[in-house]
Scaffold this motif. Structure first.
Motif, PDB file in Angstrom:
ATOM      1  N   ASN A 151       0.741  -1.009  -0.205  1.00 26.00           N
ATOM      2  CA  ASN A 151       0.037   0.070   0.014  1.00 26.00           C
ATOM      3  C   ASN A 151       0.755   1.332  -0.019  1.00 26.00           C
ATOM      4  OD1 ASN A 151      -2.464  -1.454   0.271  1.00 26.00           O
ATOM      5  ND2 ASN A 151      -2.291  -1.693   2.180  1.00 26.00           N
ATOM      6  N   ALA A 152       2.099   0.812  -0.162  1.00 31.08           N
ATOM      7  CA  ALA A 152       3.128   2.046  -0.124  1.00 31.08           C
ATOM      8  C   ALA A 152       3.194   2.982   1.118  1.00 31.08           C
ATOM      9  CB  ALA A 152       2.753   3.247  -1.319  1.00 31.08           C
ATOM     10  N   LYS A 153       2.527   2.509   2.171  1.00 27.75           N
ATOM     11  CA  LYS A 153       2.664   3.190   3.477  1.00 27.75           C
ATOM     12  C   LYS A 153       3.734   3.517   4.261  1.00 27.75           C
ATOM     13  CE  LYS A 153      -2.036   2.196   4.815  1.00 27.75           C
ATOM     14  NZ  LYS A 153      -3.076   1.397   5.661  1.00 27.75           N
ATOM     15  N   LEU A 154       4.678   2.310   3.921  1.00 25.02           N
ATOM     16  CA  LEU A 154       6.187   2.465   4.520  1.00 25.02           C
ATOM     17  C   LEU A 154       7.187   2.409   3.776  1.00 25.02           C
ATOM     18  CD1 LEU A 154       5.405  -0.447   7.339  1.00 25.02           C
ATOM     19  CD2 LEU A 154       5.432   1.802   7.734  1.00 25.02           C
ATOM     20  N   LYS A 155       6.988   2.669   2.554  1.00 19.29           N
ATOM     21  CA  LYS A 155       7.975   2.774   1.584  1.00 19.29           C
ATOM     22  C   LYS A 155       9.081   3.505   1.832  1.00 19.29           C
ATOM     23  CE  LYS A 155       8.760   2.718  -3.410  1.00 19.29           C
ATOM     24  NZ  LYS A 155       8.225   3.056  -4.850  1.00 19.29           N
ATOM     25  N   ASN A 156       8.868   4.911   2.165  1.00 16.65           N
ATOM     26  CA  ASN A 156       9.715   5.769   2.427  1.00 16.65           C
ATOM     27  C   ASN A 156       9.836   6.249   3.924  1.00 16.65           C
ATOM     28  OD1 ASN A 156      10.650   6.121  -0.256  1.00 16.65           O
ATOM     29  ND2 ASN A 156       8.430   7.131  -0.606  1.00 16.65           N
ATOM     30  N   ALA A 157       9.229   5.483   4.717  1.00 15.65           N
ATOM     31  CA  ALA A 157       9.195   6.080   6.079  1.00 15.65           C
ATOM     32  C   ALA A 157      10.229   5.541   6.824  1.00 15.65           C
ATOM     33  CB  ALA A 157       7.998   5.176   6.675  1.00 15.65           C
ATOM     34  N   ALA A 158      10.693   6.285   7.816  1.00 18.13           N
ATOM     35  CA  ALA A 158      11.618   5.900   8.945  1.00 18.13           C
ATOM     36  C   ALA A 158      11.168   5.105   9.977  1.00 18.13           C
ATOM     37  CB  ALA A 158      12.287   7.053   9.593  1.00 18.13           C
ATOM     38  N   SER A 161       1.225   4.446  14.327  1.00 22.21           N
ATOM     39  CA  SER A 161       0.489   4.977  13.315  1.00 22.21           C
ATOM     40  C   SER A 161       1.695   5.892  12.469  1.00 22.21           C
ATOM     41  CB  SER A 161      -0.736   5.679  13.583  1.00 22.21           C
ATOM     42  OG  SER A 161      -1.760   4.811  13.887  1.00 22.21           O
ATOM     43  N   LEU A 162       1.714   5.890  11.262  1.00 23.96           N
ATOM     44  CA  LEU A 162       2.627   6.981  10.815  1.00 23.96           C
ATOM     45  C   LEU A 162       2.275   8.405  11.000  1.00 23.96           C
ATOM     46  CD1 LEU A 162       3.092   5.539   6.990  1.00 23.96           C
ATOM     47  CD2 LEU A 162       4.628   5.338   8.874  1.00 23.96           C
ATOM     48  N   PHE A 163       3.556   9.084  11.492  1.00 23.86           N
ATOM     49  CA  PHE A 163       3.392  10.629  11.708  1.00 23.86           C
ATOM     50  C   PHE A 163       4.393  11.393  11.070  1.00 23.86           C
ATOM     51  CE2 PHE A 163       5.764   8.819  14.867  1.00 23.86           C
ATOM     52  CZ  PHE A 163       6.674   9.601  15.173  1.00 23.86           C
ATOM     53  N   ARG A 187       9.065  14.271   7.080  1.00 24.07           N
ATOM     54  CA  ARG A 187       9.120  12.463   6.435  1.00 24.07           C
ATOM     55  C   ARG A 187       8.079  11.846   7.499  1.00 24.07           C
ATOM     56  NH1 ARG A 187      14.828   9.006   6.786  1.00 24.07           N
ATOM     57  NH2 ARG A 187      13.927   7.234   5.667  1.00 24.07           N
ATOM     58  N   ASP A 188       7.746  10.513   7.010  1.00 20.51           N
ATOM     59  CA  ASP A 188       6.814   9.599   7.676  1.00 20.51           C
ATOM     60  C   ASP A 188       7.858   8.974   8.607  1.00 20.51           C
ATOM     61  OD1 ASP A 188       4.308  10.151   6.561  1.00 20.51           O
ATOM     62  OD2 ASP A 188       4.600   9.090   4.771  1.00 20.51           O
ATOM     63  N   VAL A 189       7.150   8.617   9.723  1.00 24.88           N
ATOM     64  CA  VAL A 189       8.043   7.905  10.839  1.00 24.88           C
ATOM     65  C   VAL A 189       6.953   6.856  11.425  1.00 24.88           C
ATOM     66  CG1 VAL A 189       9.012   8.182  13.112  1.00 24.88           C
ATOM     67  CG2 VAL A 189       9.463   9.975  11.371  1.00 24.88           C
ATOM     68  N   CYS A 190       7.486   5.733  11.638  1.00 25.29           N
ATOM     69  CA  CYS A 190       6.853   4.548  12.330  1.00 25.29           C
ATOM     70  C   CYS A 190       7.648   4.088  13.358  1.00 25.29           C
ATOM     71  CB  CYS A 190       6.448   3.469  11.294  1.00 25.29           C
ATOM     72  SG  CYS A 190       5.498   2.182  12.239  1.00 25.29           S
ATOM     73  N   LEU A 191       7.152   4.024  14.550  1.00 17.79           N
ATOM     74  CA  LEU A 191       7.928   3.640  15.798  1.00 17.79           C
ATOM     75  C   LEU A 191       7.241   2.148  16.201  1.00 17.79           C
ATOM     76  CD1 LEU A 191       7.826   6.986  18.037  1.00 17.79           C
ATOM     77  CD2 LEU A 191       9.664   6.035  16.363  1.00 17.79           C
ATOM     78  N   ILE A 192       8.385   1.272  16.699  1.00 19.22           N
ATOM     79  CA  ILE A 192       7.960  -0.199  16.944  1.00 19.22           C
ATOM     80  C   ILE A 192       8.226  -0.345  18.521  1.00 19.22           C
ATOM     81  CG2 ILE A 192       8.495  -2.505  16.572  1.00 19.22           C
ATOM     82  CD1 ILE A 192       9.821  -1.588  13.842  1.00 19.22           C
ATOM     83  N   ASP A 193       7.188  -0.606  19.185  1.00 19.10           N
ATOM     84  CA  ASP A 193       7.052  -0.769  20.454  1.00 19.10           C
ATOM     85  C   ASP A 193       7.393  -2.310  21.003  1.00 19.10           C
ATOM     86  OD1 ASP A 193       6.971  -0.279  23.215  1.00 19.10           O
ATOM     87  OD2 ASP A 193       4.859   0.036  23.148  1.00 19.10           O
ATOM     88  N   GLU A 215      13.148  -8.921   5.586  1.00 18.77           N
ATOM     89  CA  GLU A 215      12.890  -9.847   4.530  1.00 18.77           C
ATOM     90  C   GLU A 215      12.023  -8.879   3.446  1.00 18.77           C
ATOM     91  OE1 GLU A 215      11.144 -14.215   3.969  1.00 18.77           O
ATOM     92  OE2 GLU A 215       9.697 -12.826   5.182  1.00 18.77           O
ATOM     93  N   ASN A 216      11.256  -8.006   3.962  1.00 16.32           N
ATOM     94  CA  ASN A 216      10.550  -7.350   3.029  1.00 16.32           C
ATOM     95  C   ASN A 216      11.257  -5.980   2.450  1.00 16.32           C
ATOM     96  OD1 ASN A 216       7.598  -8.261   2.754  1.00 16.32           O
ATOM     97  ND2 ASN A 216       7.947  -8.656   4.775  1.00 16.32           N
ATOM     98  N   GLY A 217      12.656  -6.052   2.594  1.00 20.50           N
ATOM     99  CA  GLY A 217      13.490  -4.885   2.215  1.00 20.50           C
ATOM    100  C   GLY A 217      13.434  -3.466   2.895  1.00 20.50           C
ATOM    101  N   ILE A 218      13.302  -3.623   4.504  1.00 21.20           N
ATOM    102  CA  ILE A 218      13.241  -2.489   5.121  1.00 21.20           C
ATOM    103  C   ILE A 218      14.221  -2.717   6.218  1.00 21.20           C
ATOM    104  CG2 ILE A 218      12.002  -1.070   6.937  1.00 21.20           C
ATOM    105  CD1 ILE A 218       9.377  -1.753   5.585  1.00 21.20           C
ATOM    106  N   LYS A 219      15.141  -1.670   6.478  1.00 19.09           N
ATOM    107  CA  LYS A 219      16.319  -1.773   7.305  1.00 19.09           C
ATOM    108  C   LYS A 219      15.829  -0.393   8.184  1.00 19.09           C
ATOM    109  CE  LYS A 219      20.055  -3.079   4.273  1.00 19.09           C
ATOM    110  NZ  LYS A 219      21.419  -2.469   3.685  1.00 19.09           N
ATOM    111  N   LEU A 220      15.942  -0.820   9.514  1.00 15.46           N
ATOM    112  CA  LEU A 220      15.394   0.158  10.502  1.00 15.46           C
ATOM    113  C   LEU A 220      16.431   1.499  10.225  1.00 15.46           C
ATOM    114  CD1 LEU A 220      14.959  -1.951  13.708  1.00 15.46           C
ATOM    115  CD2 LEU A 220      13.428  -1.512  12.033  1.00 15.46           C
ATOM    116  N   ALA A 221      15.624   2.654  10.326  1.00 17.32           N
ATOM    117  CA  ALA A 221      16.338   3.974  10.477  1.00 17.32           C
ATOM    118  C   ALA A 221      17.097   4.127  11.874  1.00 17.32           C
ATOM    119  CB  ALA A 221      15.251   5.060  10.614  1.00 17.32           C
ATOM    120  N   GLY A 222      16.899   3.336  12.758  1.00 19.55           N
ATOM    121  CA  GLY A 222      17.459   3.380  13.945  1.00 19.55           C
ATOM    122  C   GLY A 222      16.918   2.690  15.115  1.00 19.55           C
ATOM    123  N   VAL A 223      17.728   2.813  16.367  1.00 18.35           N
ATOM    124  CA  VAL A 223      17.016   1.959  17.430  1.00 18.35           C
ATOM    125  C   VAL A 223      17.316   2.876  18.517  1.00 18.35           C
ATOM    126  CG1 VAL A 223      17.052  -0.089  18.804  1.00 18.35           C
ATOM    127  CG2 VAL A 223      17.698  -0.193  16.440  1.00 18.35           C
TER     128      VAL A 223
END
Length: 311
Positions: free
Chosen positions: A15-22, A64-66, A71-77, A104-112
């Motif tokens: 859905n292109a939601k996370l394609k360019n998100a950090a 949710s993306l913010f 830039r779109d950002v998504c945080l993982i709890d 596996e889906n081509g996403i490297k984390l922008a950071g931790v």
């Protein structure tokens, strides 16, 4: 289930939601303020929070993306490795399976972000274990994308000696050997989340995103590229060491109780019910640990299969 991330991310990418998100993972001990930080940064109340040391994060949650700096950002709890409702093996499966799904889906984390309470007087044994496992999850190459975020400064007081205590503790963290020293020498930074405010949380994230040059975490490469089982990963090996120590301790406890039973028998004492209960309890605890060790003999493909496969 742990593999749900793989499906969530796959659908989101489609859905292109996370394609360019950090995408940024937020880790740390139970009660360090992970969920609160995410809510402040994202401007939502999506993540459950608690004022106690009982974990509110029962699984991996994506915010949710913010928008931040355009830039779109998504945080993982993520749950901590001292979770009140999950074993360490279950927590590692959740975190490992989740971020392996991203990779596996081509996403490297922008950071931790690794959150640490500045109000803690010392590094407890549980906190030290959290830090060691975290270090193995990230690996030295990705440590440059890590911020160790000190939280709860507002609980020290706004000025005077209380504030100075926090400054001294922060200095100790910077110079401490072991994880903290290794993390900093590999590029990690210690930053403050002041006043528990949205502005502070977003400032931390902005600085991390500006600094970040996304690379795969160690456990992502181990599970996806190298096909290792959980117990073969660096983080899994660290947890196995802890479990082996506990197994030896329980085995010694059982041997000591049996020796005491023999002593009682030699003295003609027949009352053994209390010692039998202690042996039963130790055996049950030992069996739980052995079961957890067995659970870690699983790889990413098995984790996905046990979870949702999208079928």
């Amino acid at each position: 289930m742990a593999s749900q991330l793989s499906q969530d991310i796959k659908r989101a990418i489609e859905n292109a939601k996370l394609k360019n998100a950090a995408m940024i993972a937020v880790m740390g001990a139970t009660g360090s303020g992970k969920s609160t930080f995410i809510n402040k940064a994202s401007g939502t109340t999506e993540m459950g929070t608690s004022s106690s040391l009982e974990s509110c994060t029962q699984t991996i949650q994506m915010s949710s993306l913010f928008k931040l700096g355009g830039r779109d950002v998504c945080l993982i709890d993520t749950p901590g490795f001292d979770d009140t409702n999950k074993s360490d093996a279950e927590t590692l499966e959740l975190i490992g399976g989740y971020i392996a799904g991203a990779y596996e889906n081509g996403i490297k984390l922008a950071g931790v972000l690794y959150l640490h309470r500045i109000i803690d007087v010392r590094i407890s044994g549980v906190t030290a274990r959290n830090l060691r496992v975290f270090h193995k999850i990230v690996g030295p190459e990705a440590m440059k994308n890590v911020f160790i975020v000190t939280t709860m400064w507002e609980q020290l007081g706004a000025s005077g000696s209380n504030e100075q205590v926090g400054v001294q503790r922060e200095a100790e963290l910077r110079t401490r050997g072991g994880f903290m020293g290794d993390a900093i020498s590999n590029g990690a930074m210690i930053v403050r989340h002041r006043h528990n405010s949205a502005d502070s949380a977003r400032e931390v994230l902005s600085d991390l995103i500006k600094k970040s040059d996304p690379v795969a975490l160690r456990i992502q490469k181990e599970m996806v590229d190298e096909g290792k089982t959980l117990n073969q990963t660096g983080a899994g090996a660290e947890l196995n060491k802890e479990m082996d120590k506990k197994l030896k301790a329980y085995q010694k406890e059982i041997q000591d109780i049996k020796a005491e039973m023999k002593e009682r028998e030699a003295k003609g004492i027949r009352q053994m019910a209390d010692l039998r209960r202690e042996i039963d309890e130790a055996n049950r605890a030992k069996a739980r640990i052995e079961k957890e060790k067995e659970k870690m003999d699983t790889d990413y493909a098995e984790i996905k299969e046990r979870g949702t496969t999208g079928k």
